[in-house]
Scaffold this motif. Structure first.
Motif, short mmCIF file in Angstrom:
data_model
loop_
_atom_site.label_atom_id
_atom_site.label_comp_id
_atom_site.label_asym_id
_atom_site.label_seq_id
_atom_site.Cartn_x
_atom_site.Cartn_y
_atom_site.Cartn_z
N LEU A 150 1.23 -0.77 -0.03
CA LEU A 150 -0.07 -0.24 0.22
C LEU A 150 0.47 1.27 -0.09
O LEU A 150 0.49 1.85 -0.41
N ILE A 151 1.47 1.44 1.03
CA ILE A 151 2.79 2.54 0.79
C ILE A 151 3.16 2.61 0.18
O ILE A 151 3.84 4.03 -0.68
N LEU A 152 4.13 1.57 -0.80
CA LEU A 152 5.19 1.58 -1.74
C LEU A 152 4.08 2.07 -3.12
O LEU A 152 4.48 3.33 -3.56
N GLY A 153 2.76 1.60 -2.89
CA GLY A 153 1.71 2.02 -4.14
C GLY A 153 2.16 4.16 -4.02
O GLY A 153 2.04 4.56 -5.02
N VAL A 154 1.44 3.76 -2.84
CA VAL A 154 1.04 5.26 -2.92
C VAL A 154 2.79 6.75 -2.92
O VAL A 154 2.41 7.51 -3.62
N SER A 155 3.53 6.04 -2.81
CA SER A 155 5.11 7.13 -2.37
C SER A 155 5.42 6.61 -3.79
O SER A 155 6.21 8.23 -4.38
N LEU A 156 5.15 5.37 -5.18
CA LEU A 156 5.54 6.10 -6.40
C LEU A 156 4.88 6.14 -6.67
O LEU A 156 5.53 7.65 -7.71
N ILE A 157 3.39 6.94 -6.63
CA ILE A 157 3.05 7.35 -7.45
C ILE A 157 3.52 9.11 -7.06
O ILE A 157 3.02 10.38 -7.72
N GLN A 158 3.58 9.40 -5.43
CA GLN A 158 4.22 10.73 -5.07
C GLN A 158 5.15 11.00 -5.91
O GLN A 158 6.06 12.46 -6.28
N ILE A 159 6.67 10.08 -5.29
CA ILE A 159 7.37 11.08 -6.48
C ILE A 159 7.83 10.67 -8.01
O ILE A 159 8.11 11.55 -8.08
N ARG A 160 6.67 9.93 -8.76
CA ARG A 160 6.52 10.00 -9.63
C ARG A 160 5.77 11.22 -10.48
O ARG A 160 6.01 12.50 -10.96
N LEU A 161 4.67 11.34 -9.78
CA LEU A 161 4.12 12.88 -9.52
C LEU A 161 4.52 14.68 -9.70
O LEU A 161 5.34 14.96 -10.66
N SER A 162 5.76 14.01 -8.64
CA SER A 162 6.70 16.07 -8.64
C SER A 162 7.43 15.56 -9.49
O SER A 162 8.11 16.44 -9.81
N GLY A 163 7.70 14.21 -10.40
CA GLY A 163 9.02 13.86 -11.29
C GLY A 163 8.33 14.38 -12.83
O GLY A 163 8.80 15.40 -13.58
N THR A 164 6.80 14.30 -12.63
CA THR A 164 6.38 15.25 -13.64
C THR A 164 6.46 15.96 -13.88
O THR A 164 6.33 16.93 -14.63
N THR A 165 5.94 16.59 -12.45
CA THR A 165 6.23 18.55 -12.54
C THR A 165 6.85 19.20 -12.93
O THR A 165 7.24 20.07 -13.57
N ARG A 166 8.15 18.11 -12.71
CA ARG A 166 9.48 19.29 -12.69
C ARG A 166 9.72 19.22 -14.44
O ARG A 166 10.24 19.75 -14.88
N LYS A 167 9.43 18.06 -15.36
CA LYS A 167 9.36 17.97 -16.28
C LYS A 167 8.77 19.16 -17.41
O LYS A 167 8.58 19.34 -18.46
N ASP A 168 7.42 18.94 -16.28
CA ASP A 168 6.55 20.03 -17.72
C ASP A 168 7.65 21.21 -17.56
O ASP A 168 6.27 22.13 -18.57
N ARG A 169 7.68 21.52 -16.62
CA ARG A 169 8.32 23.17 -16.59
C ARG A 169 9.50 23.87 -17.91
O ARG A 169 10.02 22.69 -17.84
#
Lengths: 488, 326, 334
Positions: free
Chosen positions: B307-326
Motif C-alpha cells: 500500500l505505502i509503496l504504491g502511494v510513495s511511487l505515485i508521489q515520486i512520479r508526480l513530483s517527477g512529472t511536474t518537474r518535466k513539465d516546467r
C-alpha cells in the motif's frame, strides 16, 4: 578539517569520542560476573520490594541473582522474540495479567514455560493459595505461573461528601440502588447553572477494564473453562445496556475521570464520588491525593442481585519459569522465598496495599491495621473479606483480542444510543455482541494448533475446527516441526 | 527527482535554479573529465549493502515466509497459503484501521506539511534572536519522549479539567464536556491534533534546511522583475526546495501509514471506543503482540508495505512529472 | 464573553488599526502575533512540565500549573519537633492544602534524582545514564552521518545499473513495520553476541535508508558541473564527495544530525529490549523505571524529563546558525 561541515557534527564527534573513552574505561574497571539466575520483572514496586529478600536469598544459597526491571512491553517483546527464535531468556520472569495466553496458544508441550502444576502439588503450595487465582495462570488445567496477588475490587469514595449528602453506603448493596442514589446526586444542581457539579462514579468511556470487571462479578468471563467464547449472552447484553445508561441519556451518573492529574483533581474537587478501586489502586489514591487523608472510604462493590458477589478482579502478576531457564530448581526456590514468606508478604502489604493470595499471611497484624488515610478504616480487613469471593478467571490466548471486541461492541452500543436512544437498543446490543463474539470465534478458529496435543476431549477444539471450515481441519501431517530451534 | 537515470548532458543542472552561466558554458564546452571507476557508487553504498545484508534480508525473508504460515511458538508451523491474506482482507476491522490510517495520512499531508512549510517560511528570515526562540518553541515538542506525551495528553483531553477543553470553551463557549478520547467521532481528531503539536516542528526543520540553499539573487531578480510574494514562492522557492519537499512528503506518508505509537499511548494501550483509534499497524500489533499470531501479522505487514509503496511511487512520479513539465 | 475572546479581539483590532496606518508595520505585527500564539500553544506543555517538576510530589496534583505564590513557602505539619507525614497526623484539621508540606515549590524531585539511585542491580548514579545516552546518540549520529551521506551521494550523482530499483527497494524497506521483523532481528543480534552491548543498537542503525534518501534529495539540487570541475582538477571520487559536496549540504547535515541525535536520545523500546545491565541503560529507559506500575509517581520522572531535554536543546541552539539564510548559499553560487 571538520569545520566545513558545520560545528555541530564536529561537536557531536568529540562528544562521541570522549564519552566513548570514558565508558570504555569504566567498563574495563567493572567486573562483570555472570549471575546464576536472571530474574526479570516489569513493576518498579516489585523490584523494590524484592531487593531485600533477594539479598538474603543470595547469601543463603551462595548464588548471584541479577534482577532486571524492564518495561512491560519490552519484556513481553523480548520473551516472545526469544522464545520464537530460541535465544536466551530470563531464568525467572514475572508476567502481566493476560499475557500468559500468548505462550499457550499451541499444544501444551509447545508452551515455552515450565508446567508448575506438579511442583505446586508436591509441596502443597496449591492449598495455600486461593484456588480461584490459579485460573488466570492455567491453560487446559495445567498451571504455568504462580499468582503474585489477588487484587479484589472495591469502591473508593469521598467519605466526607457522601456523609454530608446523607448517603448511607451500607445501603448501597446493589448496582440498581447505587444508580438510583446516583441519579439524585447528579440531578441536584447545586448552583443551578445547568452544568453537572457532581457525578456518582468514574467509569472509562471506552469500557476499558471496567466492563469486563463488571461481567466477572457476575461470573461471566469472555471464555469458559473449555476456552469457548461465551460473551454473547443475555447477561452481558443487559450489563452493556446498564453501562450505556450510566453514561449517557437522562439517567447518566458516570464520568470518565481518566488518569493522572485530572483523575486526582476530580477526586480532590469531589467532582466524582465513587471510584472503582482494586487493592493496588488504593495505594495510588493515597499517594496521589494526600490532601484527602481522613476523608476517603472504601466499600465493597454493589452486587448485581441482592446478596450477590460484592467484588471482582482487575489485573494481576504471575511468576513463570521459562523451559530454557538455566536453573529451574533455583528459580523455584527463589519463587518460594518471594511468594510464600508470610513475614515478607505482610511487610509488602503495608508498603503496597496489594493483597497476596497466600491465606496464611492474612492473619498477620499488618492486614488488620486501621489506616488513618481511610478514616481509621482497616482496608486490609475489607480486602481480605472480599478475597475469598474473587471470581474465577480463565486464561486464554486470545483474551486481549476478546476484550477489544467486547469493548468494540459496547462502543457501537454507545453510538446507537446517542443516535436513536433507547428504541431497539437492547436488540441492537444483542446483535452486535453476536457479531463481536463471532469475530473472536473466527480468530480462535484460525489457530490450527490449539489442543493439537490433546486427545480432543475438549469441545472447544471441535467448535474451532467447525467454525473455520474444512480447510483448517487439524491435520498433523501438514504440520512442520522445525528441528533447528530447540527450546529445552 | 525522476527515478529513471537521465541521459548525460541533460542533467538536473539545466533545470536547477543554481545553474550559473559559467558552469553551463563549461559543461557545454565539453571539457573532458576523468571518468570514474564503475565501482565508485557501489563503494559509497558498501556500508548500506553490508548492514542490509546482515540485518535486513534475513528478517525480510523470515517475515515473507511467515506470512504464508500459521505458527505456534518456536517449534511448530504449518503452511496455509494465502489464508492469512484472505482473512485480513475480509476482516471489517482491517478496513476500519485502513480508513483511520488514511484519514491520518491525508491530514498530515494537507494540514501538517503546509503548516510546517508556512512556519519555516515565516522563520527563515535574517539573523533574528526572536526567531531563534520561536524556532526552538515550535520544535520543542520533539525534545520529549513518548511517555511524557502520554501523561500530557491524557491531561489535555479530559472533559471538564482538560486544558484543551478549557481552551476550546474559552474560545467558543462550548465543548467543555467533550470526551475526546472516549467519543468514537473525536478520537482521530484528537490524535491529529496531538500529531500536529508533535510533528509540525519536526518537518519544519527539513524545510528550513532546504530554504538555505535557495539562491537569494534569484529571489532578488524576481523581485526586481515585479513578481509578487506568491509568484516568487511558486517560481523560485518551491522549485528550489522540491527535492527536499519530495523527501518530506514521502517520509511523512510512510510515517503516517505506520502510525501506531501516538494513538496507542493516548488511548492507554488500547484502540479507542469501537476501535476508533485503530490503525493498520495497531491492527498488526493486535495479532503480533496481543495474540501471538505472527503469520497474520506478517501478512498485514506485507499488505501495508504494498500500500505505502504504491502511494510513495505515485508521489515520486508526480513530483517527477511536474518537474518535466516546467 | 470570556477573557480569552476579548484578548483575541483586541489583538485583531490592533492589527487592523496598524494595517490602516502603516501597512508594513501591520504585516510584521500579524506575523509576530501569529508566531507568539503558535509558540505559546507549543510551549504550554513545557510550562506544565516545569511546574510539575518543581512542585513537591505531595501537591503535584493539586494545581494544574504552579500553586499561588502565597503558599509557596507554607508551614509544615508539625507534631512537637518532628515533621510528620500527613497520614500520621491525629488532628485532621491541621491537614489542608496550605499546611501539608514544608514548601509547595522545592527541588525535591531533582535532589532525589541526582543521587546514587538504588536500582535492581545496585546503586547507579543518574549522571551515568546521561553519559550513556550522550555516547549512544553522538556515536549513532556520527556513524549515520558518514554512511548515509555517502550512500545519498551515490544515489544522487551516479548512474549505475539498478539504481532506480535500489531506490524502490530502499523505500520499500522503510515501509515494513518493525514489529514483524523483531523476532528474526532479535535472533541475529543474539547470534552475533550483541546482546547487552551497544553494538546491538549502533551497528544495525549505522546507515539508515532515511538518511540516504534525505541526502540524495539534498544533493540532487547541487549542479553536476561542480563534480565535473572536481574531476577535471583530478580529484578522486571520495575527495569530491568529502570536500566539494558535503560542505554544500551543511544545512541538511545539521538537520540530519539534530533529528538522528534526538531519535536516538529518545529511543526507548529497542534499548529496553536489547540492554540488560542497569549501568548500561540510556536515559529514557532509566527514567521510565522511575514510574511505577500501580502508583504512577511522575514528579521525579518529569524532573528527569526536564533534565533530559537540556542536551538536545543545546544542540538545537548550536545548530540555529545553520538555518540562517545567506551563510552557506554563497558557496553554492561560487
Amino acid at each position: 578539517m571538520n569545520y566545513p561541515y558545520g560545528k555541530a557534527p564536529l561537536a557531536i564527534l568529540i562528544i562521541a569520542i570522549l564519552s566513548g573513552i570514558w565508558l570504555f574505561i569504566v567498563e574495563l574497571r567493572s567486573r562483570s560476573e555472570r549471575a546464576d539466575l536472571i530474574f526479570a520483572v516489569f513493576a518498579k514496586e516489585h523490584a523494590e520490594a524484592y531487593r531485600k529478600p533477594i539479598r538474603e536469598f543470595e547469601i543463603e544459597n551462595n548464588v548471584r541473582v541479577q534482577l532486571q526491571l524492564v518495561d512491560q512491553r519490552a519484556l513481553q517483546s523480548r520473551l516472545q522474540a526469544s522464545l520464537q527464535v530460541g535465544a536466551e531468556v530470563p531464568d525467572v520472569v514475572e508476567l502481566l495479567d493476560g499475557t500468559m495466553g500468548l505462550f499457550t496458544n499451541g499444544p501444551l508441550e509447545d508452551v515455552g514455560l515450565l508446567d508448575l502444576t506438579d511442583r505446586l502439588r508436591a509441596e502443597g503450595l496449591d492449598q495455600k493459595i486461593v484456588s480461584s487465582r490459579f485460573g488466570k495462570w492455567s491453560s487446559r488445567g495445567r498451571i504455568f505461573a504462580v499468582p503474585h496477588d489477588i487484587h479484589p475490587v472495591a469502591l473508593a469514595y469521598r467519605r466526607d461528601i457522601v456523609e454530608q449528602l446523607g448517603i448511607d453506603v451500607s445501603k448501597l448493596t446493589t448496582w440498581e440502588e447505587f444508580a438510583r442514589v446516583g441519579r439524585e446526586v447528579v440531578r441536584a444542581d447545586t448552583n443551578n447553572d445547568g452544568v453537572i457539579d457532581r457525578y456518582m462514579i468514574d467509569l472509562p468511556a471506552d469500557g476499558g477494564e471496567a466492563l469486563r470487571l463488571l461481567l466477572l462479578q457476575q461470573d461471566i468471563d469472555l471464555f469458559d473453562a473449555d476456552g469457548r467464547v461465551v460473551f454473547d449472552q443475555e447477561t452481558v447484553a443487559q450489563t452493556i445496556l446498564w453501562y450505556v445508561r450510566q453514561f449517557q441519556g437522562p439517567d447518566a451518573i458516570a464520568y470518565p475521570a481518566g488518569w493522572g492529574q485530572t483523575l486526582s483533581q476530580s477526586m480532590n474537587d469531589g467532582l466524582v464520588l465513587f471510584y472503582i478501586a482494586p487493592d493496588w489502586r488504593t495505594k495510588s489514591i493515597e499517594s496521589n491525593t494526600p490532601a484527602l487523608a481522613g476523608r476517603m472510604g472504601l466499600m465493597p462493590l454493589p452486587a448485581w442481585t441482592e446478596g450477590g458477589r460484592r467484588t471482582s478482579s482487575w489485573g494481576g502478576t504471575g511468576l513463570a519459569i521459562p523451559k530454557s531457564s538455566r536453573n529451574p530448581d533455583l528459580a523455584w526456590k527463589l519463587m518460594q522465598k518471594l511468594y510464600f514468606n508470610d513475614e515478607d508478604l505482610g511487610r509488602r502489604f503495608r508498603d503496597s496495599n496489594i493483597l497476596p493470595p497466600v491465606r496464611s499471611a492474612w492473619s498477620l497484624p499488618e492486614f488488620g491495621q486501621p489506616s488513618s488515610y481511610w478514616g481509621g478504616q482497616s482496608i486490609g480487613k475489607l480486602l481480605v473479606e472480599l478475597a475469598e469471593q474473587v471470581p474465577q478467571e480463565h486464561s486464554h490466548p486470545y483474551q486481549r483480542q476478546a476484550i477489544a471486541q467486547l469493548n468494540s461492541a459496547f462502543g457501537r452500543a454507545m453510538l446507537y444510543h446517542r443516535r436513536s436512544g433507547e428504541d431497539g437498543l437492547i436488540e441492537y446490543i444483542r446483535e452486535e455482541l453476536k457479531v463481536s463474539a463471532d469475530r473472536v470465534r473466527a480468530i480462535v478458529g484460525r489457530n490450527r494448533f490449539l489442543n493439537l496435543g490433546e486427545s480432543g476431549k475438549s469441545e472447544h477444539h471441535k467448535e474451532a475446527a467447525e467454525r473455520s471450515g474444512p480447510q483448517s481441519k487439524n491435520d498433523p501431517a501438514s504440520t512442520e516441526i522445525l528441528p533447528v530451534l530447540e527450546v529445552r | 527527482m525522476n527515478l529513471e537515470p537521465r541521459p548525460p548532458g541533460l542533467q538536473e543542472t539545466a533545470r536547477s535554479p543554481h545553474a550559473s552561466s559559467r558552469a553551463l558554458a563549461r559543461s557545454s564546452a565539453g571539457a573532458s573529465a576523468r571518468p570514474y571507476a564503475a565501482s565508485a557508487p557501489y563503494l559509497f553504498l558498501l556500508p548500506y549493502f553490508i548492514v542490509t545484508a546482515v540485518f535486513f534480508l534475513y528478517p525480510l525473508g523470515y517475515a515473507t515466509v511467515l506470512a504464508f504460515f500459521q505458527t505456534s511458538g518456536p517449534v511448530r508451523r504449518t503452511f496455509v497459503g494465502l489464508e492469512n491474506f484472505s482473512y485480513v482482507l475480509n476482516d471489517p476491522d482491517f478496513y476500519k484501521a485502513l480508513w483511520n490510517t488514511l484519514l491520518f495520512a491525508v491530514a498530515s499531508l494537507f494540514l501538517q506539511l503546509p503548516l510546517s512549510l508556512g512556519l519555516a517560511l515565516l522563520l527563515n528570515a535574517r539573523q533574528d534572536r526572536l526567531k531563534g526562540f520561536f524556532r526552538l518553541a515550535i520544535f520543542s515538542p520533539n525534545l520529549v519522549g513518548q511517555v511524557f506525551v502520554g501523561i500530557l495528553f491524557a491531561m489535555l483531553f479530559t472533559p471538564q479539567y482538560g486544558l484543551f477543553n478549557k481552551l476550546v470553551f474559552a474560545l467558543f463557549n462550548t465543548g467543555l464536556q467533550e470526551r475526546w478520547l472516549g467519543d468514537p467521532a473525536l478520537v482521530m481528531p484528537a490524535v491529529i491534533i496531538a500529531s500536529l503539536w508533535l510533528y509540525v516542528g519536526f518537518n519544519m526543520i527539513y524545510f528550513l534546511a532546504a530554504l538555505q540553499n535557495i539562491d537569494q539573487s534569484l529571489l532578488e531578480a524576481a523581485r526586481i522583475d515585479g513578481a509578487g510574494a506568491w509568484q516568487r514562492f511558486l517560481n523560485v522557492t518551491l522549485p528550489g526546495i522540491a527535492p527536499v519537499a519530495t523527501f518530506v512528503v514521502v517520509t511523512s506518508t510512510i510515517g503516517s501509514f505506520q502510525l501506531f505509537e501516538l494513538p496507542y499511548t493516548l488511548l492507554r494501550q488500547g484502540y479507542g471506543p469501537n476501535n476508533s483509534g485503530l490503525t493498520i499497524v495497531g491492527y498488526l500489533y493486535q495479532f503480533a503482540f496481543d495474540g501471538a499470531d505472527l503469520g497474520t501479522a506478517a501478512a498485514v505487514g506485507w499488505i501495508l508495505t504494498l500500500l505505502i509503496l504504491g502511494v510513495s511511487l505515485i508521489q515520486i512520479r508526480l513530483s517527477g512529472t511536474t518537474r518535466k513539465d516546467r | 464573553m470570556s477573557g480569552l475572546q476579548t484578548f483575541l479581539l483586541v489583538l485583531a483590532g490592533l492589527g487592523l488599526v496598524l494595517f490602516l496606518i502603516r501597512p508594513k508595520l501591520g504585516r510584521a505585527y500579524v506575523r509576530y502575533a501569529m508566531l507568539i500564539l503558535v509558540g505559546t500553544l507549543m510551549m504550554l506543555p513545557f510550562v506544565w512540565l516545569i511546574s510539575a517538576s518543581v512542585k513537591d510530589p505531595d501537591v503535584i496534583n493539586d494545581y494544574t500549573f504552579l500553586p499561588p505564590p502565597s503558599v509557596w513557602r507554607s508551614p509544615s505539619v508539625r507534631e512537637g519537633d518532628q515533621r510528620v507525614a500527613v497520614d500520621e497526623v491525629t488532628d485532621q484539621a491541621l491537614v489542608n492544602e496550605a499546611t501539608r508540606v514544608e514548601s509547595t515549590i522545592n527541588s525535591r524531585n531533582f535532589r532525589d534524582l541526582w543521587t546514587d539511585q538504588q536500582t535492581p542491580q545496585g546503586p547507579v548514579h543518574f549522571s551515568r545514564y546521561i553519559i550513556n545516552s550522550l555516547f549512544l546518540s553522538s556515536a549513532a549520529t556520527t556513524l549515520g552521518l558518514i554512511f548515509s551521506s555517502m550512500g545519498g551521494y551515490a544515489m544522487a550523482k551516479y548512474r549505475f545499473p539498478g539504481r532506480s530499483g535500489l531506490l524502490a527497494f530502499m523505500l520499500a524497506s522503510l515501509t515494513i513495520p518493525g514489529v514483524v521483523l523483531l523476532a528474526p532481528n532479535f535472533e541475529i543480534i543474539y547470534r552475533l553476541g550483541f546482546m547487552d552491548t551497544y553494538a546491538a543498537l549502533l551497528i544495525p542503525g549505522c546507515v539508515s535508508v532515511f538518511g540516504i534518501f534525505l541526502f540524495r534529495q539534498a544533493i540532487l539540487g547541487i549542479p553536476d558541473d561542480i563534480i565535473e570541475a572536481g574531476r577535471i582538477d583530478g580529484a578522486g571520487e571520495f575527495r569530491i564527495y568529502l570536500t566539494l559536496i558535503m560542505p554544500l549540504v551543511r544545512p541538511m547535515t545539521s538537520a540530519f544530525c539534530l533529528i538522528t541525535f534526538l531519535g536516538t536520545w529518545n529511543s526507548f523500546l529497542a534499548p529496553n529490549i536489547f540492554l540488560q545491565s542497569q549501568p548500561k541503560l540510556p536515559l529514557p529507559v532509566a527514567l521510565n523505571q522511575l514510574v511505577g506500575v500501580y502508583d504512577q509517581q511522575y514528579g521525579i520522572y518529569l524532573a528527569g524529563t526536564l533534565i533530559a531535554i537540556v542536551p538536545p536543546a543545546i544542540l538545537f541552539f548550536a545548530l540555529q546558525r545553520e538555518f540562517i539564510s545567506g551563510l552557506t548559499s554563497g558557496s553554492v553560487k561560487q
